[in-house]
Design a protein around this motif. Sequence first.
Motif, PDB file in Angstrom:
ATOM      1  N   GLY A   1      63.699 122.604  60.064  1.00 58.71           N
ATOM      2  CA  GLY A   1      63.429 121.500  60.977  1.00 58.71           C
ATOM      3  C   GLY A   1      64.538 121.427  62.005  1.00 58.71           C
ATOM      4  O   GLY A   1      64.907 122.413  62.633  1.00 58.71           O
ATOM      5  N   GLY A   2      65.148 120.242  62.145  1.00 61.14           N
ATOM      6  CA  GLY A   2      66.248 120.086  63.096  1.00 61.14           C
ATOM      7  C   GLY A   2      67.601 120.407  62.511  1.00 61.14           C
ATOM      8  O   GLY A   2      68.613 120.353  63.208  1.00 61.14           O
ATOM      9  N   LEU A   3      67.655 120.731  61.220  1.00 65.44           N
ATOM     10  CA  LEU A   3      68.921 120.988  60.562  1.00 65.44           C
ATOM     11  C   LEU A   3      69.101 122.481  60.312  1.00 65.44           C
ATOM     12  O   LEU A   3      68.220 123.134  59.767  1.00 65.44           O
ATOM     13  N   ASP A   4      70.240 123.005  60.732  1.00 64.16           N
ATOM     14  CA  ASP A   4      70.567 124.404  60.471  1.00 64.16           C
ATOM     15  C   ASP A   4      71.521 124.480  59.286  1.00 64.16           C
ATOM     16  O   ASP A   4      72.573 123.833  59.265  1.00 64.16           O
ATOM     17  N   ILE A   5      71.137 125.269  58.273  1.00 65.44           N
ATOM     18  CA  ILE A   5      72.011 125.568  57.150  1.00 65.44           C
ATOM     19  C   ILE A   5      72.596 126.951  57.405  1.00 65.44           C
ATOM     20  O   ILE A   5      71.866 127.905  57.685  1.00 65.44           O
ATOM     21  N   THR A   6      73.918 127.065  57.338  1.00 63.47           N
ATOM     22  CA  THR A   6      74.566 128.307  57.736  1.00 63.47           C
ATOM     23  C   THR A   6      75.418 128.881  56.596  1.00 63.47           C
ATOM     24  O   THR A   6      75.744 128.204  55.625  1.00 63.47           O
ATOM     25  N   ASN A   7      75.751 130.151  56.757  1.00 65.86           N
ATOM     26  CA  ASN A   7      76.677 130.850  55.847  1.00 65.86           C
ATOM     27  C   ASN A   7      76.270 130.708  54.377  1.00 65.86           C
ATOM     28  O   ASN A   7      77.086 130.361  53.518  1.00 65.86           O
TER      29      ASN A   7
ATOM     30  N   ASP B   1      83.398 114.676  52.077  1.00 62.13           N
ATOM     31  CA  ASP B   1      83.621 114.271  53.465  1.00 62.13           C
ATOM     32  C   ASP B   1      82.483 114.734  54.368  1.00 62.13           C
ATOM     33  O   ASP B   1      82.658 115.572  55.271  1.00 62.13           O
ATOM     34  N   ILE B   2      81.294 114.166  54.155  1.00 64.26           N
ATOM     35  CA  ILE B   2      80.091 114.563  54.873  1.00 64.26           C
ATOM     36  C   ILE B   2      79.682 113.492  55.881  1.00 64.26           C
ATOM     37  O   ILE B   2      79.769 112.293  55.605  1.00 64.26           O
ATOM     38  N   ASP B   3      79.252 113.891  57.067  1.00 63.63           N
ATOM     39  CA  ASP B   3      78.735 112.996  58.099  1.00 63.63           C
ATOM     40  C   ASP B   3      77.228 112.854  57.892  1.00 63.63           C
ATOM     41  O   ASP B   3      76.446 113.707  58.310  1.00 63.63           O
ATOM     42  N   LEU B   4      76.808 111.769  57.236  1.00 58.71           N
ATOM     43  CA  LEU B   4      75.390 111.552  56.966  1.00 58.71           C
ATOM     44  C   LEU B   4      74.617 111.250  58.242  1.00 58.71           C
ATOM     45  O   LEU B   4      73.428 111.547  58.344  1.00 58.71           O
TER      46      LEU B   4
ATOM     47  N   PRO C   1      76.007 130.491  40.894  1.00 63.24           N
ATOM     48  CA  PRO C   1      76.706 129.837  42.003  1.00 63.24           C
ATOM     49  C   PRO C   1      76.268 130.330  43.370  1.00 63.24           C
ATOM     50  O   PRO C   1      75.905 131.493  43.537  1.00 63.24           O
ATOM     51  N   PHE C   2      76.319 129.427  44.346  1.00 59.33           N
ATOM     52  CA  PHE C   2      76.091 129.802  45.739  1.00 59.33           C
ATOM     53  C   PHE C   2      76.884 128.854  46.627  1.00 59.33           C
ATOM     54  O   PHE C   2      77.326 127.784  46.206  1.00 59.33           O
ATOM     55  N   THR C   3      77.059 129.240  47.879  1.00 55.11           N
ATOM     56  CA  THR C   3      77.768 128.423  48.857  1.00 55.11           C
ATOM     57  C   THR C   3      76.960 128.366  50.149  1.00 55.11           C
ATOM     58  O   THR C   3      76.169 129.266  50.442  1.00 55.11           O
ATOM     59  N   MET C   4      77.180 127.298  50.928  1.00 59.73           N
ATOM     60  CA  MET C   4      76.508 127.160  52.221  1.00 59.73           C
ATOM     61  C   MET C   4      77.256 126.109  53.035  1.00 59.73           C
ATOM     62  O   MET C   4      78.135 125.409  52.530  1.00 59.73           O
ATOM     63  N   SER C   5      76.866 125.998  54.314  1.00 63.14           N
ATOM     64  CA  SER C   5      77.434 124.985  55.207  1.00 63.14           C
ATOM     65  C   SER C   5      76.300 124.277  55.937  1.00 63.14           C
ATOM     66  O   SER C   5      75.274 124.886  56.240  1.00 63.14           O
TER      67      SER C   5
ATOM     68  N   ASP D   1      81.117 122.057  54.148  1.00 68.34           N
ATOM     69  CA  ASP D   1      80.900 123.191  53.245  1.00 68.34           C
ATOM     70  C   ASP D   1      80.388 122.678  51.900  1.00 68.34           C
ATOM     71  O   ASP D   1      80.935 121.724  51.340  1.00 68.34           O
ATOM     72  N   PHE D   2      79.320 123.333  51.390  1.00 65.29           N
ATOM     73  CA  PHE D   2      78.707 122.941  50.130  1.00 65.29           C
ATOM     74  C   PHE D   2      78.918 124.043  49.093  1.00 65.29           C
ATOM     75  O   PHE D   2      78.927 125.230  49.422  1.00 65.29           O
TER      76      PHE D   2
END
Length: 394
Positions: A277-283, A332-335, A299-303, A308-309
């Motif tokens: 949608g309007g949200l890009d999940i990266t890395n 520290d996430i900007d909702l 385990p996995f990681t993403m941004s 960073d998640f």
Amino acid sequence: QVDGALGVFKIGVQTFGETSEDLAEQLKANIEIRDAELQYANPEGGQLVEFSIDSLVGHIAQKEDTLLEAEGLLLGEAFQLSLTGGKINQLLSGEAFPLDLAFSGLAANLAISGALQKPTQDSGSSLSIDLDIANLGELHKWLGTDPKSTSGLSLSGNLSGTKTGWDIPDLSLNVGESVLNGEFGIDKSAEEPIYRIALSSPIINIPELAGLFEEPEDDAATEPETQDTEQALTETQAETNPEPGKAKSALSMPILPGGISLPNADIDINLQTIRLGGLDITNVSFAGSMRKGRLPASPFTMSAAGADFTGEIGFNSLREPPRAIINVQTEDIDLGEIAGNLGISEELEASARLMALDITLNGGNLRQILNHSVIHAKIRDGEWALTDPGSGNK
């Protein structure tokens, strides 16, 4: 297994010589099939797939090239097939047997060229594969795609085989805007074959891929359910599907009655951007091993939204429907940025010191998964700013 009836079947054999060796060496055969009504199915069950051969003409010989031309209907849609190959004595003696195969039908064109050869520990067949589909929607009777879809597909790679398996080290797959590159192969040296999947991508467009599939008529009323992670990853079809024979533990499509199943696989995935949608999940980075249809929490990681998640993902293909469990968290996430990207609110000011998401994905394709998924969010130490609609003050 294939069943059915042949309208016309002719075979003509010609040879000459003074000895049995001469007779075998000069052997030629011409084959003709017309008006055949056939069907095939997976030996372990599954739907029957009907196809017909209007005409098939073939020529095989010990010292002459192999030729085959065929046309007919697959699930009511026309196809054409042509094959040219080497000499039969090459195939029988274990030499490289050159092969060129072309298949076309609807908006699809498949070309396979190279050489077949009896596999050894270090060498074997080598084939180049190119598949081009101009419009996936036109192939809905074959692939189960949504007829309204206009996305195209291209796939290419070079396959090499040995006695212990086969490998495509340069796989390239484009579906609409989405791109996947990497390696796909299988190792047969173990007691059970293990697939190797190592893929990377600059972009994956989830809404576009979800649009490739129709919503099944009997799926619309299905309500997603929440469940303990361990239970969801260990259930079997017998526990979740009381009607034997209706389980869908594989990616299914009309022309493949047994579906596509990867019960044992070592997986390594690196995705630069997932467009949601309007949200890009990266890395996005993930590595795990599936065994007997189950992927334990890995385990996995993403941004996303500047944060960073980290988390875990597990998958169970043996239940009905298949289920994935994702647990992910960040600090520290900007909702407000996430809400704006998803089109929920452009004016929300909110942040959190800690956010955790528990996501349950149910379904056999992206359309089902997006329609029948459950997301539970946990927020700790959040801050919210509300705007007075009258004064505009916060």
